[in-house]
Enzyme design. Structure first.
Site, PDB file in Angstrom:
ATOM      1  N   HIS A  94       6.554  -0.475   0.397  1.00  0.00           N
ATOM      2  CA  HIS A  94       5.440  -1.381   0.156  1.00  0.00           C
ATOM      3  C   HIS A  94       4.947  -0.721  -1.229  1.00  0.00           C
ATOM      4  O   HIS A  94       5.288   0.344  -1.905  1.00  0.00           O
ATOM      5  CB  HIS A  94       4.337  -1.033   1.134  1.00  0.00           C
ATOM      6  CG  HIS A  94       4.309   0.414   1.307  1.00  0.00           C
ATOM      7  ND1 HIS A  94       4.853   0.907   2.192  1.00  0.00           N
ATOM      8  CD2 HIS A  94       3.110   1.337   0.959  1.00  0.00           C
ATOM      9  CE1 HIS A  94       4.628   2.214   2.245  1.00  0.00           C
ATOM     10  NE2 HIS A  94       3.377   2.362   1.676  1.00  0.00           N
ATOM     11  N   HIS A  96       1.710  -0.214  -3.678  1.00  0.00           N
ATOM     12  CA  HIS A  96       0.314  -0.047  -3.599  1.00  0.00           C
ATOM     13  C   HIS A  96      -0.377  -0.385  -5.012  1.00  0.00           C
ATOM     14  O   HIS A  96       0.132  -0.371  -5.779  1.00  0.00           O
ATOM     15  CB  HIS A  96      -0.352   1.673  -3.479  1.00  0.00           C
ATOM     16  CG  HIS A  96      -0.057   2.126  -2.344  1.00  0.00           C
ATOM     17  ND1 HIS A  96      -0.816   2.392  -1.367  1.00  0.00           N
ATOM     18  CD2 HIS A  96       1.097   2.746  -1.947  1.00  0.00           C
ATOM     19  CE1 HIS A  96      -0.427   3.396  -0.269  1.00  0.00           C
ATOM     20  NE2 HIS A  96       0.899   3.391  -0.626  1.00  0.00           N
TER      21      HIS A  96
END
Ligand code: AMP
Length: 134
Positions: A94, A96
């Site tokens: 992922h 941020h």
């Protein structure tokens, strides 16, 4: 089976404050934000490490990150959006996206944290971003 918390969010088994979704990617607010509006962008297919992600997906997710950066800049009025790939906690690659102000000094990737007052405030920040989606 993607048994991580992000897999559960993708399948709708646990709630998330979503800001963007398409067939390949999902973006939602981090529950423990570094700054308010801190968003996580994930591919719907689980890869644990960035080096495992196929080139076409890595290319597309960074193009999507750039789009979301501009959406967040418009919606939140932040100066820039800091990107981070950390992966200490959730084994599902992922990115941020952390709204930042140029007036901040000593900017670090994941510190300090700025909690939401309540769920309503979190929802408000998601709405600010979503209303700027093109
Ligand atoms: P890391 O794996 O170190 O990049 O950190 C994972 C991030 O996911 C942290 O910033 C957590 O606050 C965030 N996180 C964990 N669970 C949830 C959740 N259910 N909804 C939104 N964000 C989450």
């Amino acid at each position: 089976m993607n048994d991580t918390v992000f897999g559960k969010i993708i399948r709708g088994e646990i709630p998330a404050t979503k800001v963007y979704e398409d067939d390949d990617f999902l973006a939602f607010l981090d529950i423990n934000p570094v700054t308010k509006g801190h968003t996580l962008l994930i591919p719907k297919i689980q890869y644990v490490w960035i080096h495992e992600v196929p080139d076409d997906i890595i290319s597309a997710i960074f193009v999507k990150a750039k789009e979301l950066i501009n959406t967040m800049r418009r919606g939140l009025g932040c100066d820039y959006v800091q990107l981070g790939v950390v992966g200490n906690e959730v084994p599902h690659f992922h990115i941020h996206l952390i709204p930042r102000s140029l007036s901040e000094t000593n900017v670090q990737t994941m510190r300090p944290h700025e909690p939401y007052e309540n769920l309503e405030e979190m929802q408000l920040f998601a709405e600010k971003i979503k209303k700027e989606l093109i």
